[in-house]
Write a protein that holds these residues in place. Structure first.
Motif, PDB file in Angstrom:
ATOM      1  N   VAL A 136       0.749  -1.276   0.150  1.00 30.19           N
ATOM      2  CA  VAL A 136       0.048  -0.091   0.322  1.00 30.19           C
ATOM      3  C   VAL A 136       0.919   1.268  -0.111  1.00 30.19           C
ATOM      4  CG1 VAL A 136      -0.180   0.030   2.597  1.00 30.19           C
ATOM      5  CG2 VAL A 136      -1.800   1.179   1.136  1.00 30.19           C
ATOM      6  N   HIS A 137       0.386   2.453  -0.824  1.00 30.21           N
ATOM      7  CA  HIS A 137       1.170   3.440  -0.566  1.00 30.21           C
ATOM      8  C   HIS A 137       1.126   4.283   0.710  1.00 30.21           C
ATOM      9  CE1 HIS A 137       1.906   3.010  -4.766  1.00 30.21           C
ATOM     10  NE2 HIS A 137       0.695   3.217  -5.110  1.00 30.21           N
ATOM     11  N   PRO A 138       1.964   5.096   1.267  1.00 34.42           N
ATOM     12  CA  PRO A 138       1.878   6.021   2.165  1.00 34.42           C
ATOM     13  C   PRO A 138       0.709   6.665   2.333  1.00 34.42           C
ATOM     14  CG  PRO A 138       4.177   5.937   1.384  1.00 34.42           C
ATOM     15  CD  PRO A 138       3.313   5.123   0.292  1.00 34.42           C
ATOM     16  N   GLY A 139      -0.115   7.009   3.154  1.00 34.93           N
ATOM     17  CA  GLY A 139      -1.345   7.411   3.433  1.00 34.93           C
ATOM     18  C   GLY A 139      -2.612   6.681   3.137  1.00 34.93           C
ATOM     19  N   GLY A 140      -2.270   5.406   2.621  1.00 32.66           N
ATOM     20  CA  GLY A 140      -3.348   4.557   2.246  1.00 32.66           C
ATOM     21  C   GLY A 140      -3.927   3.568   3.504  1.00 32.66           C
ATOM     22  N   SER A 141      -4.769   2.801   3.312  1.00 34.87           N
ATOM     23  CA  SER A 141      -5.524   2.223   4.297  1.00 34.87           C
ATOM     24  C   SER A 141      -5.329   0.554   3.751  1.00 34.87           C
ATOM     25  CB  SER A 141      -7.072   2.595   4.379  1.00 34.87           C
ATOM     26  OG  SER A 141      -6.969   3.940   4.628  1.00 34.87           O
ATOM     27  N   LEU A 142      -5.622  -0.321   4.862  1.00 39.71           N
ATOM     28  CA  LEU A 142      -5.516  -1.787   4.789  1.00 39.71           C
ATOM     29  C   LEU A 142      -6.372  -2.198   5.936  1.00 39.71           C
ATOM     30  CD1 LEU A 142      -4.205  -3.326   2.511  1.00 39.71           C
ATOM     31  CD2 LEU A 142      -2.494  -3.822   3.972  1.00 39.71           C
ATOM     32  N   ARG A 143      -7.186  -3.079   5.703  1.00 43.13           N
ATOM     33  CA  ARG A 143      -7.913  -3.981   6.819  1.00 43.13           C
ATOM     34  C   ARG A 143      -7.325  -5.396   6.946  1.00 43.13           C
ATOM     35  NH1 ARG A 143     -14.076  -5.428   7.915  1.00 43.13           N
ATOM     36  NH2 ARG A 143     -13.792  -7.082   6.315  1.00 43.13           N
ATOM     37  N   LEU A 144      -6.827  -5.796   8.025  1.00 38.71           N
ATOM     38  CA  LEU A 144      -6.404  -7.109   8.084  1.00 38.71           C
ATOM     39  C   LEU A 144      -7.459  -7.904   8.803  1.00 38.71           C
ATOM     40  CD1 LEU A 144      -2.660  -6.345   9.633  1.00 38.71           C
ATOM     41  CD2 LEU A 144      -3.441  -6.768   7.226  1.00 38.71           C
ATOM     42  N   SER A 145      -7.416  -9.197   8.545  1.00 41.07           N
ATOM     43  CA  SER A 145      -8.423 -10.052   9.191  1.00 41.07           C
ATOM     44  C   SER A 145      -7.835 -11.308   9.967  1.00 41.07           C
ATOM     45  CB  SER A 145      -9.515 -10.569   8.204  1.00 41.07           C
ATOM     46  OG  SER A 145     -10.150  -9.684   7.656  1.00 41.07           O
TER      47      SER A 145
END
Length: 123
Positions: free
Chosen positions: A11-20
């Motif tokens: 992911v790019h800096p400033g982006g988001s991600l959701r881990l499960s």
């Protein structure tokens, strides 16, 4: 008990991600659940945990960027990560602890661990 963490990626800096993190048994609401991370060459560090009661605690350095949550019906916990920074790059692990809600920021307190999922924050 088996835990399987997934959802990592680039992911790019400033982006988001959701881990499960999916559990093999109905433990999400019965145990305390934690997220930790380990960057290359560094020790595993605490990110967040949710007590069986549902209350949460976060590492100070996160400054409100991450949120831990759970879905009891799906036996799954989540880690929503926003405003990601390159220094957030690490393998992220989910874990579970039984018993009292003490020392939950310490990796040694946890009984079971998932295999980890790699998060890379880079432009």
């Amino acid at each position: 008990v088996q835990l399987q963490a997934y959802g990592g990626g680039l992911v790019h800096p400033g982006g988001s991600l959701r881990l499960s993190c999916a559990a093999s048994a109905r433990i999400i609401s019965m145990n305390h659940m934690g997220w930790f991370r380990q960057a290359p060459g560094k020790e595993r560090e605490f990110v967040a945990y949710m007590r069986r009661s549902g209350s949460t605690t976060y590492a100070e350095f996160l400054k409100g960027r991450f949120t831990i949550s759970r879905d009891n019906a799906k036996n799954t916990i989540y880690l929503q990560m926003n405003s990601l920074k390159p220094e957030d790059t690490a393998v992220y692990y989910c874990s579970t602890a039984t018993g009292g809600d003490y020392n939950l920021t310490q990796p040694t307190r946890y009984d079971y661990w998932g295999q980890g999922t790699l998060v890379t924050v880079s432009s």
